[in-house]
Design a protein around this motif. Structure first.
Motif, PDB file in Angstrom:
ATOM      1  N   PRO A 231      82.377  47.497 -15.970  1.00 41.54           N
ATOM      2  CA  PRO A 231      83.538  48.384 -16.711  1.00 41.54           C
ATOM      3  C   PRO A 231      83.602  47.928 -17.768  1.00 41.54           C
ATOM      4  O   PRO A 231      83.299  46.941 -18.435  1.00 41.54           O
ATOM      5  N   PRO A 232      84.612  48.919 -18.171  1.00 39.52           N
ATOM      6  CA  PRO A 232      83.770  49.236 -19.716  1.00 39.52           C
ATOM      7  C   PRO A 232      85.109  47.691 -20.034  1.00 39.52           C
ATOM      8  O   PRO A 232      85.889  47.296 -19.575  1.00 39.52           O
ATOM      9  N   SER A 233      85.192  46.999 -21.908  1.00 39.86           N
ATOM     10  CA  SER A 233      85.730  45.647 -22.449  1.00 39.86           C
ATOM     11  C   SER A 233      86.120  46.348 -23.490  1.00 39.86           C
ATOM     12  O   SER A 233      85.483  46.838 -24.433  1.00 39.86           O
ATOM     13  N   LYS A 234      86.951  45.356 -23.418  1.00 43.94           N
ATOM     14  CA  LYS A 234      87.803  45.377 -24.964  1.00 43.94           C
ATOM     15  C   LYS A 234      87.865  44.204 -25.609  1.00 43.94           C
ATOM     16  O   LYS A 234      87.780  42.948 -24.490  1.00 43.94           O
ATOM     17  N   ASP A 235      87.619  43.610 -27.147  1.00 33.61           N
ATOM     18  CA  ASP A 235      87.661  42.218 -27.351  1.00 33.61           C
ATOM     19  C   ASP A 235      88.602  42.140 -27.610  1.00 33.61           C
ATOM     20  O   ASP A 235      90.322  42.729 -27.127  1.00 33.61           O
ATOM     21  N   ILE A 236      89.818  41.042 -27.728  1.00 29.44           N
ATOM     22  CA  ILE A 236      91.215  40.569 -28.005  1.00 29.44           C
ATOM     23  C   ILE A 236      91.180  41.488 -28.897  1.00 29.44           C
ATOM     24  O   ILE A 236      93.123  41.246 -29.089  1.00 29.44           O
ATOM     25  N   ASN A 237      91.002  42.298 -30.256  1.00 32.50           N
ATOM     26  CA  ASN A 237      91.356  42.561 -31.167  1.00 32.50           C
ATOM     27  C   ASN A 237      91.522  44.755 -30.924  1.00 32.50           C
ATOM     28  O   ASN A 237      91.628  44.973 -31.131  1.00 32.50           O
ATOM     29  N   GLY A 238      91.144  44.752 -29.233  1.00 32.87           N
ATOM     30  CA  GLY A 238      90.817  46.521 -29.186  1.00 32.87           C
ATOM     31  C   GLY A 238      90.268  47.040 -28.830  1.00 32.87           C
ATOM     32  O   GLY A 238      89.931  48.346 -29.149  1.00 32.87           O
ATOM     33  N   GLU A 239      89.112  46.009 -29.965  1.00 30.48           N
ATOM     34  CA  GLU A 239      87.578  47.126 -30.425  1.00 30.48           C
ATOM     35  C   GLU A 239      86.884  47.717 -29.098  1.00 30.48           C
ATOM     36  O   GLU A 239      86.947  46.338 -27.993  1.00 30.48           O
ATOM     37  N   GLU A 240      86.273  48.529 -29.179  1.00 33.04           N
ATOM     38  CA  GLU A 240      86.216  48.215 -27.025  1.00 33.04           C
ATOM     39  C   GLU A 240      83.805  47.845 -27.637  1.00 33.04           C
ATOM     40  O   GLU A 240      83.547  48.080 -28.669  1.00 33.04           O
ATOM     41  N   ALA A 241      83.726  46.762 -26.632  1.00 29.89           N
ATOM     42  CA  ALA A 241      82.119  46.762 -26.255  1.00 29.89           C
ATOM     43  C   ALA A 241      81.452  48.093 -25.833  1.00 29.89           C
ATOM     44  O   ALA A 241      82.011  48.813 -24.826  1.00 29.89           O
ATOM     45  N   PHE A 242      80.838  48.090 -26.238  1.00 30.90           N
ATOM     46  CA  PHE A 242      78.905  48.557 -26.126  1.00 30.90           C
ATOM     47  C   PHE A 242      78.136  48.141 -25.513  1.00 30.90           C
ATOM     48  O   PHE A 242      79.168  46.890 -25.497  1.00 30.90           O
ATOM     49  N   VAL A 243      78.029  48.318 -23.901  1.00 33.41           N
ATOM     50  CA  VAL A 243      76.490  47.771 -23.325  1.00 33.41           C
ATOM     51  C   VAL A 243      75.641  48.447 -23.038  1.00 33.41           C
ATOM     52  O   VAL A 243      74.976  49.042 -23.908  1.00 33.41           O
ATOM     53  N   ILE A 244      74.687  47.022 -23.770  1.00 33.62           N
ATOM     54  CA  ILE A 244      73.257  47.015 -24.322  1.00 33.62           C
ATOM     55  C   ILE A 244      72.404  47.064 -22.771  1.00 33.62           C
ATOM     56  O   ILE A 244      72.595  46.215 -22.449  1.00 33.62           O
ATOM     57  N   ASN A 245      71.264  47.668 -22.246  1.00 36.78           N
ATOM     58  CA  ASN A 245      70.723  47.644 -21.166  1.00 36.78           C
ATOM     59  C   ASN A 245      69.129  47.223 -22.149  1.00 36.78           C
ATOM     60  O   ASN A 245      68.346  48.015 -22.927  1.00 36.78           O
ATOM     61  N   ILE A 246      68.330  46.948 -21.631  1.00 34.34           N
ATOM     62  CA  ILE A 246      66.360  46.907 -22.177  1.00 34.34           C
ATOM     63  C   ILE A 246      66.249  48.568 -21.071  1.00 34.34           C
ATOM     64  O   ILE A 246      66.152  48.044 -20.080  1.00 34.34           O
ATOM     65  N   GLY A 247      65.420  48.756 -21.736  1.00 37.09           N
ATOM     66  CA  GLY A 247      65.120  49.288 -21.247  1.00 37.09           C
ATOM     67  C   GLY A 247      63.033  49.696 -20.879  1.00 37.09           C
ATOM     68  O   GLY A 247      62.395  48.460 -21.445  1.00 37.09           O
ATOM     69  N   ASP A 248      62.042  50.290 -20.297  1.00 38.79           N
ATOM     70  CA  ASP A 248      61.492  50.647 -19.734  1.00 38.79           C
ATOM     71  C   ASP A 248      60.372  49.893 -20.936  1.00 38.79           C
ATOM     72  O   ASP A 248      59.071  48.739 -20.801  1.00 38.79           O
ATOM     73  N   MET A 249      60.395  49.995 -21.941  1.00 38.04           N
ATOM     74  CA  MET A 249      59.549  49.807 -23.654  1.00 38.04           C
ATOM     75  C   MET A 249      59.627  48.568 -24.089  1.00 38.04           C
ATOM     76  O   MET A 249      58.430  47.879 -24.466  1.00 38.04           O
ATOM     77  N   LEU A 250      61.037  47.964 -23.817  1.00 38.87           N
ATOM     78  CA  LEU A 250      61.074  46.806 -24.337  1.00 38.87           C
ATOM     79  C   LEU A 250      60.574  46.232 -23.844  1.00 38.87           C
ATOM     80  O   LEU A 250      59.939  44.643 -23.252  1.00 38.87           O
TER      81      LEU A 250
END
Length: 358
Positions: A231-250
């Motif tokens: 699910p969406p996530s934020k840090d303790i300061n309220g900054e929205e986290a990005f989700v990073i995922n590895i793709g086929d080429m990497l």
């Protein structure tokens, strides 16, 4: 089913602020954490990324304005009329491995290539001008967000290099005019929605993805074939986290050391907006396992691929308008085209099953 020891049950969270440090050891420490997550999970959250909240608010406002338009107006920008595979993607246009149309709509934006760029002049697939809706601030809000997240992608690519034992900047020459696509995706509100997939299970074609979403729904497949919520996530300061995922080429570059993990989007009742930017190398870049993996005999199943050829062949097998052109003989799949769903944890699990049965 044999349970896999240590199968992940949540995504790691990594604060990447240290990538801005002048101290290489601090940058390496972040890269090592990224490398561990890429090896074990293939997905992770990042905080400390520095993307301004107003840029995030801007792209959300732009998406809401566009998707609120009548269908007839949105279809004026239909991707099937585009010269370079960009624009509006109506619900049902994309079909993944399940064979069922996806329950979403999208607007696709590509790298801003100038008209006189050799890739544009030679009509390279996926490279060319964006066609912008006539909405106040839409172009500026989307481009400002694209450019900021694309720059973040360069920083992450340097971190991936460090995590693989390579110097920072190793991949920079491979990313000059790439088919890196930003998608504005809208999942309409449906009070009667059942708990079921909305986007079929798949891996991403490119090197890696930077995703921001405002509602739950993303699920990641772990080694036990259990779908894990992301699910969406934020840090303790309220900054929205990005989700990073590895793709086929990497995954190819690292000979499977970094995993392109299968994922899907569950159908949820809430209206949902998500903004993935698929970070790619230039179209004609030949992707092959890095030399030290070849020496270690870890690259037998990873044949050389042109990143653009792979991305284009996947699009030809996914988008309805392109599938129809292939069926009519107007477009052809490359001889080296792979079927969809040929990467990721599904492959890793097959190895584990074989091992567990010995």
């Amino acid at each position: 089913m044999t349970k896999v020891k240590g199968a992940f049950t949540e995504l790691p969270v990594i604060n990447i602020q240290g990538l801005n440090s002048e101290n290489l050891a601090e940058r390496q420490a972040v890269a090592d954490a990224i490398g561990q997550a890429s090896r074990k999970v293939g997905f992770f959250y990042i905080t400390g990324h520095g993307i301004a909240p107003e840029l995030i608010a801007g792209v959300r406002a732009a998406a809401k304005k566009f998707f609120a338009l009548p269908m007839q107006e949105k279809m004026n920008y239909y991707i099937g009329q585009s010269k370079s595979h960009k624009g509006y993607v109506p619900e049902g246009e994309e079909i993944y491995g399940s064979g069922k149309p996806d329950l979403k709509e999208a607007f696709d934006v590509g790298f801003q290539a100038p008209e006189d760029h050799p890739f544009v002049v030679s009509k390279t697939p996926l490279i060319g001008a964006n066609e912008w809706p006539e909405l106040a601030e839409f172009k500026s809000q989307v481009l400002d967000y694209y450019q900021a997240v694309f720059a973040l992608g360069h920083r992450l690519f340097d971190a991936f290099a460090l995590a693989l034992g390579l110097p920072e900047g190793y991949f920079k020459s491979m990313v000059t005019c790439p088919p890196s696509k930003l998608r504005l995706i809208h999942y309409p509100f449906d009070a009667t929605a059942e708990d079921k997939p909305g986007i079929g299970a798949h891996t991403d074609y490119e090197c890696f993805t930077l995703l921001l979403a405002d509602q739950p729904g993303l699920e990641v497949l772990n080694e036990d074939r259990v779908w894990i919520d992301a699910p969406p996530s934020k840090d303790i300061n309220g900054e929205e986290a990005f989700v990073i995922n590895i793709g086929d080429m990497l995954e190819v570059l690292s000979a499977g050391t970094f995993i392109a993990t299968a994922h899907r989007v569950r159908k949820v009742p809430q209206e949902r907006y998500s903004f993935p930017l698929f970070f790619a190398c230039d179209y004609h870049t030949l992707i092959r396992p890095l030399p030290h993996f070849l020496k270690a005999n870890e690259a037998d199943q990873y044949k050389e691929l042109s990143i653009g050829e792979h991305m284009w062949s996947q699009a030809l097998q996914t988008y309805r308008y392109l599938r129809e052109k292939v069926a009519k003989g107007e477009l052809q799949l490359s001889e080296r085209a792979r079927a969809t769903h040929t990467f990721g944890h599904l492959k890793q699990q097959a190895k584990q099953k074989t091992t567990s049965n010995l």
